[in-house]
Motif scaffolding. Structure first.
Motif: not given
Length: 709
Positions: A613-635
């Motif tokens: 519906k909104r291909p313009d939006l930056i979105i990711d999921g499913p994702i855990q909270y720590d991976a969503a807020v920490s660059k290190e854990i996201s890597k």
């Protein structure tokens, strides 16, 4: 759009004025955008009357640097009302002026001006998203002391995390050590050696990529350029003159404290000596001077201790005066004088224009252009509003909208306080629903000043006006007039109907009523937008350095995948209105393909719906909270995630997890949480928590006003 750069001193007497002038000159000549010819705005964090940079800008650089007056954090307690007012003033200035200036340059507070300087500078910089440059010196000249200084800076940066940190300037120009038998010439040679070793150290560090901060410049002492004149020391010490002819042209390279045991040292030094001479030693020195010493080696004599009178002192010092040697004295002891001399700085205010320009050229020649001319890459341009910026933006947008927001709980003290403050701050136009006399008496008893211009509507006088409309909207329930009248005796229902009828622009309620009491009438009377039948909520979580959006934490108990997608899209629209870039994390107990189950599949499906519906939006999921807020854990967990550990909107899979999380974060971290803000209604109605503070109510009123635009 201008850059905001803040220079922050880590020590006292580090040459902030000289560095500031050099950086202003540098940015004027090296514009980061060649098509911009706008001036520079200079802001000092201390009184302009005390700020040397302000004086010199007015004197020499007013053609391209404008000065902001009346910002003074000196001697102000961190967190006080005056402090918060000043912070808000700086935010407002930066917000309004950033389109008018190419650069907003802020000179931070030194520790000698305020013991809270580190906290204040940090708060200012992060509140306005300033690019930070630290300035320091090295007060002991050895490789170990350089390493110690680097360790101190690393520790400082761990304590005070700056959102935008450019690097460090080491300034040795304004630091000298005047002590017993210290030769300036030897010191300069030693500094040159240290400078070369420093360069090697930096190169090694860069090669192995272990340096935790960039070094913008290391500015070494320059004997030929930064000469110390007798007049500088004379003015700095505020000494009493006995004979001060020719002090403007005499320089000092060596300081000697005379006593009868160090006469041989004087014979070895050829020129430019300042002799600190105790009155108790003057007879011995005169004998030595008249018999064995060449008077032209002495630049000046500073007498210390007690003397009988000025006339008597001049008489005794005739031998020096006849030889043209400047003589002045202080009643302080030698230890106090040496201590003060160690904090000597060059008073640039008495220097001529040619000297200042020479100083700027010298200092800026050491600047690392690569670090100062940083332009953010596209991948790093998303907006992270500071909490204070966000709150200011709320007030500003609400102030501009001038919407009428009705408050049906007008006999609640917090509501009256909020209405009064909203009027004073010009945030929306609050309308109180209740008996005028009762409201004023209640306000008076509680010491609340309600301006006479705040609108108050008596519900008893208007209920009949809304009877027909209420029956019309609820006709499918076959209600009668008696039922309608009883319903309209509820001020929340009456206020909701006023919103539906465009009599007011929005409503805020819930300070003493349940969420259902606020939302149910809105669903029944105002109803949802045509594009969606879903009403959801979001909270704005004001973390120390940024603002996050949590949804849905108040309305939908167990939303479907389609409803989760709708909540995400609604939240992104709300974020856009308030200047927050949408970076949506669809939360789950697993990240990517690492888990499975009904809840994970629901989140995965919701994410796919949003992407369609909104291909313009930056979105990711499913994702855990720590991976969503920490660059290190996201890597580690999600290296291909478009969020890169920097989400701004968090969509929870159900009300249980959302409500628990927002309250846990709010209470455990003691941070401000604004909301819930309802999304999806045709007209704005917002619910308050029954534990809301006055500040929370004010911001909710502002949000409601903005939604009504």
């Amino acid at each position: 759009m201008s850059r905001i750069i803040m220079l922050i001193p880590l020590n006292n007497q580090v040459g902030s004025t000289a560095i500031s002038l050099s950086m202003l000159n540098f940015f004027n000549k090296n514009k980061y955008r060649k098509d911009m010819n706008k001036p520079i705005l200079y802001i000092s964090c201390q009184s302009n009357s005390l700020d040397h940079t302000t004086v010199l800008i007015k004197k020499y650089f007013s053609s391209f640097v404008h000065i902001l007056n009346n910002i003074d954090f000196s001697n102000i307690y961190f967190g006080s009302d005056i402090y918060i007012s000043l912070i808000n003033t700086i935010i407002e200035i930066c917000y309004k002026k950033k389109k008018l200036y190419e650069l907003i340059f802020i000179e931070g507070l030194s520790h000698e001006k305020n013991l809270y300087s580190y906290q204040i500078n940090h708060d200012i910089a992060n509140s306005i998203n300033a690019e930070v440059v630290l300035i320091t010196n090295i007060n002991r000249y050895s490789l170990n002391s350089i390493q110690d200084k680097e360790d101190q800076i690393k520790f400082f940066l761990q304590q005070y995390h700056y959102k935008k940190f450019i690097g460090v300037i080491f300034n040795e120009m304004n630091f000298i050590y005047l002590g017993k038998n210290i030769s300036f010439i030897k010191k300069i040679k030693f500094l040159k050696k240290i400078k070369e070793e420093k360069k090697k150290t930096i190169i090694v560090k860069r090669d192995i990529k272990t340096s935790l901060y960039p070094i913008i410049a290391y500015i070494p002492w320059n004997q030929d350029f930064m000469k110390i004149f007798v007049v500088d020391i004379y003015h700095f010490l505020n000494a009493i003159p006995l004979h001060i002819d020719n002090i403007n042209f005499r320089i000092i390279e060596t300081v000697i404290i005379f006593n009868e045991n160090n006469k041989d040292i004087l014979k070895k030094i050829n020129s430019h000596i300042l002799i600190i001479l105790p009155w108790t030693q003057i007879d011995i020195f005169i004998i030595f001077f008249s018999k064995e010493y060449k008077f032209n080696n002495i630049s000046a004599i500073l007498l210390t201790g007690q003397c009988q009178s000025i006339k008597h002192s001049i008489k005794i010092c005739q031998i020096f005066i006849q030889n043209g040697i400047p003589v002045f004295f202080l009643k302080k002891n030698i230890i106090d004088i040496l201590y003060k001399l160690q904090s000597f700085y060059f008073d640039l205010n008495i220097k001529e224009k040619k000297y200042i320009f020479k100083l700027q050229t010298y200092m800026s020649s050491f600047f690392n252009v690569k670090y100062l001319n940083i332009i953010k890459k596209k991948s790093d341009t998303h907006i992270n509003l500071s909490p204070r910026e966000f709150c200011y933006r709320l007030k500003m947008l609400s102030r501009n909208s001038k919407k009428r927001i009705i408050l049906p709980e007008s006999y609640e003290i917090r509501i009256l306080q909020a209405a009064s403050m909203c009027y004073d701050l010009d945030i929306a136009q609050c309308v109180l629903l209740g008996d005028r006399k009762k409201i004023y008496n209640l306000a008076k008893d509680q010491g609340i000043h309600l301006n006479k211009n705040i609108e108050i509507i008596d519900p008893d006088l208007i209920r009949d006006k809304y009877m027909a409309r209420f029956i019309e909207i609820r006709q499918h329930k076959s209600i009668n007039e008696d039922f309608a009248y009883q319903q309209l005796r509820n001020n929340i229902i009456l206020a909701t109907l006023m919103v539906e009828s465009d009599e007011v622009d929005g409503m805020v309620s819930g300070s003493i009523n349940t969420t259902a009491s606020t939302i149910r009438p809105a669903l029944q009377l105002i109803k949802t937008e045509s594009v969606s039948s879903l009403v959801s909520s979001i909270f704005f979580m004001l973390l120390p350095e940024k603002v996050l959006i949590y949804g849905d934490c108040a309305i939908n108990i167990d939303p479907t995948a389609e409803e989760l997608a709708a909540i995400a899209i609604q939240s992104s629209c709300s974020a856009k209105i308030l200047g927050i870039e949408s970076r949506i994390a669809m939360l789950s107990y697993s990240t990517g393909d690492s888990g499975c189950g009904r809840q994970v599949d629901k989140v995965r499906k919701a994410t796919d719906i949003v992407r369609i519906k909104r291909p313009d939006l930056i979105i990711d999921g499913p994702i855990q909270y720590d991976a969503a807020v920490s660059k290190e854990i996201s890597k580690l967990k999600s290296p291909k995630s478009s969020l890169v550990g920097d989400a701004s909107i968090f969509i929870f899979p159900d009300l249980n997890s959302g409500n628990i999380t927002y309250k846990a974060v709010q209470r455990s971290s003691q941070l401000v949480s604004i909301g819930p803000m309802l999304q999806g209604l045709r007209k704005p109605v917002n619910d308050l928590s029954r534990g809301s503070l006055v500040e929370d109510i004010i911001y909710t009123i502002a949000l409601t006003s903005i939604q009504a635009i």
